[in-house]
Design a protein around this motif. Structure first.
Motif, PDB file in Angstrom:
ATOM      1  N   LEU A 167       1.024  -1.149  -0.017  1.00  9.36           N
ATOM      2  CA  LEU A 167       0.147  -0.096   0.224  1.00  9.36           C
ATOM      3  C   LEU A 167       0.837   1.278   0.053  1.00  9.36           C
ATOM      4  O   LEU A 167       1.569   1.352   0.958  1.00  9.36           O
ATOM      5  N   LEU A 213      -0.025  -7.247   5.102  1.00  7.02           N
ATOM      6  CA  LEU A 213       0.593  -6.119   4.488  1.00  7.02           C
ATOM      7  C   LEU A 213       1.855  -6.393   4.254  1.00  7.02           C
ATOM      8  O   LEU A 213       2.506  -6.746   5.754  1.00  7.02           O
ATOM      9  N   GLN A 240       0.281  -5.898  11.888  1.00  5.39           N
ATOM     10  CA  GLN A 240       1.095  -6.093  10.736  1.00  5.39           C
ATOM     11  C   GLN A 240       2.355  -6.957  11.027  1.00  5.39           C
ATOM     12  O   GLN A 240       3.414  -6.450  10.926  1.00  5.39           O
ATOM     13  N   LEU A 270      -5.608  -5.105   7.111  1.00  7.19           N
ATOM     14  CA  LEU A 270      -4.793  -5.478   6.259  1.00  7.19           C
ATOM     15  C   LEU A 270      -3.598  -6.196   6.965  1.00  7.19           C
ATOM     16  O   LEU A 270      -2.369  -5.896   7.170  1.00  7.19           O
ATOM     17  N   LEU A 296       4.712  -0.857   3.159  1.00  7.87           N
ATOM     18  CA  LEU A 296       3.910   0.399   3.362  1.00  7.87           C
ATOM     19  C   LEU A 296       4.850   1.583   3.310  1.00  7.87           C
ATOM     20  O   LEU A 296       5.687   1.780   3.846  1.00  7.87           O
TER      21      LEU A 296
END
Length: 471
Positions: free
Chosen positions: A73, A94, A115, A91, A97
């Motif tokens: 992202l 992920l 995360q 998310l 980032l």
């Protein structure tokens, strides 16, 4: 075909049509969800939302529409002033980032609580003022963290202690003034640490004690005026140390065994060094690049470079007035020797004898030389480039050509007063003494080391494959 067979065939055709329609609708729904407006997407895993003028209120709605399977992202170059707790809860997969070039001044305490797969986080070019101890507690898989170009003044003790997998930490262009004992605790796997372009004036003894795996340390362009003898204790794997652009007046901290034998590059350019003492680098047997240019060095002690086998030694832009045999005595090899832009008026016969078999490039440009003895370059049978430009030499070039011809060094390029001449007597006008690359007067293009340079903001990890992570 019987009636039963015709009926079965019709039923099968209807079933296939239904499955096809349902599949198409599912794919359309997934595709629509995979790329929320107005972002752009690559496959269903990478979502790019840069330069859309997004605010913090708008981004919450947008992130919830990103598919749970997303690996990347990018929210860079927007108008985000905060990232609230829970923003990324949807998310958990992920891995990459990027929130560069926004207006962030703080990070929510629970921002990264789910995360655990995050491998690369970039927060470059924001307004962060500190790094709290709880922010990165759950991102245990993180391998690269970029905090370049913020306003960070403080890093809490053990702020990175949970990042046991971290390999690169970049904190250049911030407002740090001190490197304290416990700020880097727990980073045993760290390989690259960049703290350049801060205001650091103190490095506490033991600050690097947990960094046994560190290979590259950049402290360029800070305010260091002294370093304790034990400042680098613990850096047993270090290969590159960049201290250029500080205020160091002496090399005392290097006359100790705590710098690793594995050190390959030592950059001390642009400090306040006034001398290179006798035998100051006794333990750096693996050193290949030593940069002492742009200091105030007026003297080099005997055996200062004893046992070193260097690819490059630069003493350019200092205050040296002469070169004698003792300067390089004991040095086992120097391939590229730069003594340009000093105040050198004399080069003693035999000054280069100890390294004459290894020198490929010799730069004496920008000095006060008016004559050179024929024995100055004796035995330099591997010399490829000699720069004598911007000196007081007016009639010496022809003598050198004769000397080189006698020595059999037909491939040596001589740069002299804006014209070059090889040892066979051929003269060619130079459009630029450096050949259009490097500083004026350099006989060969400079090696672009990139010291102190800040890498471009990453827009996408080129090393990412759809499900394979890092290659």
């Amino acid at each position: 075909m019987t009636t039963w067979q015709r009926s079965s065939a019709l039923d099968l055709a209807l079933w296939l049509a239904t499955v096809t329609m349902v599949t198409a609708l599912c794919l359309a729904t997934t595709a629509a969800r995979a790329c929320p407006e107005p972002c752009q997407c690559t496959q269903t895993y990478y979502v790019y939302c840069q330069r859309l003028g997004l605010t913090s209120d708008r981004v919450l709605e947008l992130v919830t529409s990103v598919p749970r399977e997303a690996l990347l992202l990018d929210l860079s170059s927007n108008a985000l002033d905060r990232l609230g707790s829970g923003l990324l809860d949807s998310l958990p997969n992920l891995e990459y980032l990027y929130v560069d070039d926004n207006l962030l001044s703080s990070l929510g305490a629970g921002l990264f609580r789910y995360q655990r797969s995050l491998r690369e986080l970039s927060l470059t070019g924001n307004r962060l003022r500190g790094v709290r101890g709880d922010v990165f507690a759950n991102v245990t898989s993180l391998r690269k963290l970029r905090l370049d170009g913020n306003a960070i003044e403080k890093i809490d003790a053990r702020a990175f202690s949970s990042l046991t997998q971290l390999r690169e930490l970049h904190v250049p262009r911030n407002n740090l003034t001190r490197l304290a004992l416990s700020q880097l605790s727990g980073l045993a796997g760290l390989r690259v640490l960049d703290l350049s372009d801060n205001w650091i004036n103190t490095v506490e003894v033991g600050a690097f004690r947990d960094l046994a795996g560190l290979q590259s340390l950049r402290l360029s362009r800070n305010r260091l005026s002294s370093l304790a003898e034990d400042a680098f204790r613990g850096l047993s794997s270090l290969r590159e140390l960049h201290l250029d652009g500080n205020l160091l007046p002496s090399l005392d901290c290097f006359h100790v065994p705590h710098l690793a034998h594995s050190l390959h590059t030592l950059v001390l350019s642009g400090n306040a060094l006034v001398s290179v003492p006798h035998d100051v680098f006794p333990k750096l047997a693996g050193l290949k690049v030593l940069a002492l240019d742009r200091n105030l060095v007026s003297s080099v002690g005997p055996m200062a470079f004893r046992d070193l086998q260097l690819d490059s030694l630069s003493l350019a832009h200092n205050l040296l007035e002469g070169v004698d045999r003792q300067m390089l005595e004991g040095c086992r090899r120097v391939s590229r020797l730069d003594l340009s832009h000093n105040r050198i008026r004399t080069v003693r016969t035999g000054a280069f004898d100890s390294v004459r078999e290894s020198v490929y490039v010799l730069n004496l440009a920008g000095n006060g030389l008016s004559s050179l003895d024929h024995g100055t370059l004796r035995g330099m049978r591997h010399l490829l480039a000699l720069n004598l430009s911007s000196n007081g030499l007016s009639s010496i070039l022809l003598n050198f050509v004769i000397v080189f011809a006698v020595m059999g060094i037909a491939r040596t390029k001589i740069v002299h007063c804006g014209r070059e001449k090889d040892a066979n007597g051929g003269v060619q006008s130079l459009a630029s003494p450096s050949g259009g690359n490097g500083h004026q007067g350099d006989p060969l293009p400079r090696n672009p080391t990139g010291a102190g340079a800040s890498p471009d903001r990453p827009s996408a990890p080129e090393h990412v494959t759809p499900k394979g992570g890092l290659t």
